[in-house]
Design an enzyme around this catalytic site. Structure first.
Site, PDB file in Angstrom:
ATOM      1  N   SER A 102       0.808  -1.222   0.000  1.00  0.00           N
ATOM      2  CA  SER A 102       0.000   0.000   0.000  1.00  0.00           C
ATOM      3  C   SER A 102       0.843   1.274   0.000  1.00  0.00           C
ATOM      4  O   SER A 102       0.324   2.348  -0.317  1.00  0.00           O
ATOM      5  CB  SER A 102      -0.948   0.008   1.201  1.00  0.00           C
ATOM      6  OG  SER A 102      -0.238  -0.219   2.400  1.00  0.00           O
ATOM      7  N   ASP A 118      -3.021   5.750  11.834  1.00  0.00           N
ATOM      8  CA  ASP A 118      -2.180   5.372  10.693  1.00  0.00           C
ATOM      9  C   ASP A 118      -0.910   6.213  10.718  1.00  0.00           C
ATOM     10  O   ASP A 118      -0.923   7.392  10.355  1.00  0.00           O
ATOM     11  CB  ASP A 118      -2.940   5.587   9.381  1.00  0.00           C
ATOM     12  CG  ASP A 118      -2.154   5.089   8.176  1.00  0.00           C
ATOM     13  OD1 ASP A 118      -0.974   4.719   8.336  1.00  0.00           O
ATOM     14  OD2 ASP A 118      -2.719   5.065   7.067  1.00  0.00           O
ATOM     15  N   HIS A 140       1.294   5.111   6.453  1.00  0.00           N
ATOM     16  CA  HIS A 140       1.050   5.736   5.157  1.00  0.00           C
ATOM     17  C   HIS A 140       1.225   7.250   5.272  1.00  0.00           C
ATOM     18  O   HIS A 140       1.548   7.769   6.334  1.00  0.00           O
ATOM     19  CB  HIS A 140      -0.353   5.376   4.659  1.00  0.00           C
ATOM     20  CG  HIS A 140      -0.556   3.908   4.491  1.00  0.00           C
ATOM     21  ND1 HIS A 140      -1.186   3.134   5.447  1.00  0.00           N
ATOM     22  CD2 HIS A 140      -0.201   3.060   3.498  1.00  0.00           C
ATOM     23  CE1 HIS A 140      -1.217   1.872   5.042  1.00  0.00           C
ATOM     24  NE2 HIS A 140      -0.624   1.799   3.868  1.00  0.00           N
TER      25      HIS A 140
END
Length: 461
Positions: free
Chosen positions: A207, A437, A440
């Site tokens: 990702s 998160d 990312h």
């Protein structure tokens, strides 16, 4: 007679003096000089070489990495609004092998220009005469606007769209990456699209590569003259340039597998085939550009603590260290690239490990990064260089295929302020306070700089 001021008038002057020995000597000296500089012996050379007053400046440079020298001949073109003023110079550069101090990064080994937009639409190219590692630098505050505005790109995953998810402090967008000793070009959508005309660029990995893929789609969307078609969830086609940009999810790069359930179990056993490349990758072996990555899934949680998970042939290892399995998988990837990728058609990149910034735990145990608003400024606070990257660098250095290694580890380690943290979409509200998160990156944000560095490397080839 007026004194000569250029090549033509010099020869005219010598002819009129009827001094043939001077003419012969001058010609021999000029011929020797041009031969030494490897320049063409034609009148067109003197007509086309830009002078110091030219409104279009050009320079050339090339790259080398741990495995090979990339592009012994390089082109960089400067554009102005006047199409008649467009020109480029091809300079033959001798192949060199230049490595950074940690033997891991792409190094620019001849003068690197910085390309900045000017108000009149032309470009300013500023040379710096020293070589540098473009991945060794720092983040500096900059007044340039982001490449695209927050919330403006509809192709950003909701998990990366921090602005739409409520993040109002946008100071993290006011920093640009500055290598020590040289400047890098600002991303130019028009030039990038011309390099990608008629080509396929494919991101393959986890990702974080999807983060970079969506960043590139948004950067090119800002180039208004292109018409983009959304072919599928992970494929975009720019019709004006017949160019496709694709993302293939393959977080381990090798094949995830299922075996029949054990006696008494209801679900099949999931394993990871360390000796087999991910199925979906093979169909893109002839893409023009392949950008690989892997890293964040190689942890004990995702890899089931290495117990009855890693498979080679028909053997499922009862226990294997995750680091050993990672190295085996990368060797499988390297052998596949060397065997199936035609370097006359395809240019291969590998995106290095992107730093994470969890405090007080990991992604599944209460780790957080919320409230960080500024990058780390002192290098001594950066984490130790990841063992995974040293393993990757060792494997790349032994490959016969040239690999452009985008070593983003250090540049991302500074940026504890640019993760989505709590500004992400959650399927269930109860997870919002518990899970942040810090792996990312918000978009716009740090992956835009990764694409800027890839763009810089493509300018050389």
């Amino acid at each position: 007679m007026a004194p000569p001021t250029n090549i033509s008038s010099i020869f005219q002057y010598l002819r009129l003096t009827k001094n043939h020995s001077i003419i012969l000597t001058s010609f021999v000296l000029l011929f020797s000089l041009l031969t030494l500089l490897n320049l063409p012996l034609t009148s067109n050379f003197f007509k086309s070489t830009p002078t110091s007053t030219s409104n279009t400046n050009s320079s050339a440079y090339f790259f080398s990495n741990t495995s090979t020298t990339i592009a012994p001949q390089s082109i960089i073109t400067s554009f102005s609004n006047n199409s008649a003023a467009k020109q480029s110079i091809l300079i033959a550069s001798p192949p060199t092998r230049s490595l950074s101090k940690n033997n891991s990064s792409l190094v620019i080994t001849s003068p690197l220009p910085r390309i900045l937009p000017k108000k009149n639409g032309s470009t300013l190219v500023r040379k710096m005469n020293n070589s540098c590692d473009i991945f060794d630098g720092k983040w500096v505050f900059d007044d340039f606007d982001p490449f695209y505005t927050s919330g403006s790109c509809p192709y950003v995953d909701s998990t990366f769209n921090c602005f739409n998810n409520g993040r109002s402090d946008l100071g993290y967008l006011r920093y640009r990456w500055q290598p020590y000793g040289c400047d890098i070009p600002r991303f130019d959508g028009e030039i990038m699209m011309k390099m990608l005309r008629g080509k396929r660029l494919v991101f393959v990995g986890d990702s974080l590569n999807r983060n970079m893929w969506q960043s590139l789609i948004c950067l090119l969307k800002m180039f208004k003259t292109s018409v983009m078609k959304h072919e599928s969830a992970h494929s975009f086609h720019f019709k004006d340039f017949n160019c496709s940009i694709i993302y293939i999810g393959a977080p381990f790069l090798v094949q995830r597998w299922q075996l029949p359930a054990l006696e008494g179990a209801k679900t099949p056993r999931e394993t990871l085939r360390l000796d087999t490349i991910e199925d979906h990758i093979s169909k893109y072996h002839d893409a023009d550009f392949l950008i690989f990555n892997t890293g964040h899934w190689w942890n004990h949680n995702k890899a089931k603590n290495g117990e009855n998970f890693f498979q080679e042939g028909d053997v499922v290892h009862r226990k294997m260290d995750v680091g050993e399995a990672y190295t085996k998988a990368l060797n499988t990837w390297a052998k596949w690239v060397d065997k199936y990728v035609n370097t006359n058609i395809t240019q291969v990149f590998f995106l290095g490990f992107s730093a994470i910034h969890f405090r007080g735990g990991q992604w599944n145990s209460g780790g957080s990064c919320h409230g960080e608003t500024e990058p780390i400024t002192d290098e001594k606070y950066l984490k130790p260089y990841p063992w995974m990257m040293r393993s990757l660098e060792s494997i790349i250095s032994k490959m016969k295929t040239p690999v452009m290694y985008l070593n983003i580890t250090k540049m991302t380690d500074y940026r504890k302020d640019a993760h989505p943290s709590i500004y992400r979409k959650f399927k269930k509200k109860k997870h919002k306070e518990r899970t942040q998160d810090c792996s990312h990156w918000c978009l716009p944000g740090i992956p835009d700089s990764w694409n800027q560095l890839m763009y810089t490397s493509l300018l050389s080839s």
